[in-house]
Design an enzyme around this catalytic site. Structure first.
Site, PDB file in Angstrom:
ATOM      1  N   GLU A   1      42.011  54.354  73.930  1.00 49.68           N
ATOM      2  CA  GLU A   1      42.724  53.791  75.083  1.00 49.68           C
ATOM      3  C   GLU A   1      43.892  54.675  75.528  1.00 49.68           C
ATOM      4  OE1 GLU A   1      45.278  52.406  71.702  1.00 49.68           O
ATOM      5  OE2 GLU A   1      43.136  52.775  72.030  1.00 49.68           O
TER       6      GLU A   1
ATOM      7  N   CYS B   1      41.281  51.933  65.234  1.00 52.53           N
ATOM      8  CA  CYS B   1      42.372  52.107  64.268  1.00 52.53           C
ATOM      9  C   CYS B   1      42.376  50.965  63.252  1.00 52.53           C
ATOM     10  CB  CYS B   1      43.710  52.247  64.994  1.00 52.53           C
ATOM     11  SG  CYS B   1      45.009  52.964  63.954  1.00 52.53           S
TER      12      CYS B   1
ATOM     13  N   HIS C   1      42.824  56.420  68.891  1.00 50.64           N
ATOM     14  CA  HIS C   1      43.083  55.459  69.963  1.00 50.64           C
ATOM     15  C   HIS C   1      42.478  55.952  71.280  1.00 50.64           C
ATOM     16  CE1 HIS C   1      45.850  52.547  68.048  1.00 50.64           C
ATOM     17  NE2 HIS C   1      46.022  53.537  67.193  1.00 50.64           N
TER      18      HIS C   1
END
Length: 249
Positions: free
Chosen positions: A224, A122, A222
Site C-alpha cells: 500500500e 506485514c 507494505h
C-alpha cells in the site's frame, strides 16, 4: 486500469480491511477510534475493489465473512507471543493489541474455510503463519544484525527482495523487486502448507503463499506504500471477483 474492465457491468468485489482501535485526534475530538492508513483504501480502490473497514468487535462472525469477496489482513501491532507458544521477550517487543488478535485470528479462520481470497500484509503474514501452526522471530535485528527492515519511526525502509521461482509472487512481481518495509519481526518456523515465495538478501522470509488452493499470499512488506505497483492487490481483486461469481451464482 480497473480489474473489472473486461466486464464493465460486473459489480466490484467487496474487500475487507481490518482496522486498529487507537486514540485519534480529528476536528475537536480526541477519542478512541477505529482507524487505518488511507493508503490501504486507495490501493483497494485503484485495483478495482470496494474497500470496507472492519473494526475489531470480539469474535468474528460467519455472517460478516459471507458479505466479503476478498480480505486484506492489514499491518500493525505484534502478535501476542503466547499464540505461538513463546514468552514475552525483552523490551524490543513492540506493542500488542489483543483485541485485534482475537478478532483477526477468527476472521482469518472463517475466511480461509470459506475460500475467501486473502492478501496478508506485514502483521497479516505473521498472523497467517501463526494461525497455521508456525512461529515468529520476536526481534529480527537480534538475528540478522541490522535494522534495515525496520525503517525509522513512522517511516519505511527500502528493502530488496528476491522471489522464489515457480511461485505466484514471482509470476506477479518478477525475480527481484524493491519494497517498502517496516517490521522488526519475521517468520521463524514456516507453517505447514505454506511455501516461501520471497526472501531478502539476509535470508529473512519476505513472502509466503499457499499453493494450489484458494488465493492466499502474504508479504512482509507494505504494498500500500507504493502506489506505482498494485500488482498484488490487482491479483487479489481478480481472485475476489471470481470468488464473488461463484458465491452469488
Amino acid at each position: 486500469m480497473d480489474s473489472n474492465d473486461s466486464d464493465p457491468g460486473a459489480p466490484r468485489p467487496v474487500i475487507g480491511l481490518p482496522t486498529y482501535v487507537e486514540k485519534a485526534r480529528f476536528g475537536t475530538w480526541d477519542t478512541r477510534s477505529a482507524v487505518l492508513q488511507h493508503e490501504y483504501i486507495d490501493m483497494v480502490d485503484r485495483a478495482g475493489g470496494i474497500p470496507v473497514l472492519l473494526p475489531p468487535t470480539g469474535v468474528a462472525r460467519p455472517e460478516l465473512v459471507e458479505r466479503l469477496d476478498g480480505l486484506v489482513l492489514t499491518g500493525g501491532a505484534d502478535i501476542d507471543p503466547a499464540r505461538y507458544g513463546a514468552r514475552l521477550g525483552d523490551a524490543a517487543l513492540g506493542y500488542t493489541r489483543l483485541d485485534r488478535d482475537e478478532s483477526e485470528f477468527g476472521l482469518f479462520g472463517l475466511a480461509r474455510a470459506a475460500g475467501v481470497p486473502i492478501l496478508a500484509v506485514c502483521r497479516g503474514l505473521q498472523l497467517v503463519n501463526v494461525a497455521l501452526g508456525g512461529t515468529l522471530i520476536q526481534h529480527l535485528p537480534d538475528v540478522v544484525g541490522h535494522e534495515e527492515h525496520s525503517g525509522g519511526s513512522g517511516s519505511f525502509g527500502i528493502t530488496k527482495v528476491l522471489t522464489e521461482p515457480d511461485t505466484q509472487v514471482a509470476a506477479l512481481a518478477g525475480p527481484e523487486l524493491r519494497v517498502h518495509c517496516h517490521h522488526h519481526q519475521a517468520i521463524d518456523a514456516l507453517a505447514p502448507g505454506l511455501v516461501v515465495s520471497a526472501r531478502s538478501p539476509d535470508a529473512s522470509i519476505e513472502a509466503a503463499e499457499f499453493p494450489g488452493g484458494p488465493f492466499l499470499i502474504g508479504v512482509q512488506w507494505h504494498p500500500e506504500a507504493d502506489p506505482a505497483d498494485d500488482r498484488l492487490m490487482r491479483a487479489l481483486v481478480v481472485a475476489a471477483a471470481a470468488y464473488r461469481r461463484t458465491r452469488v451464482g
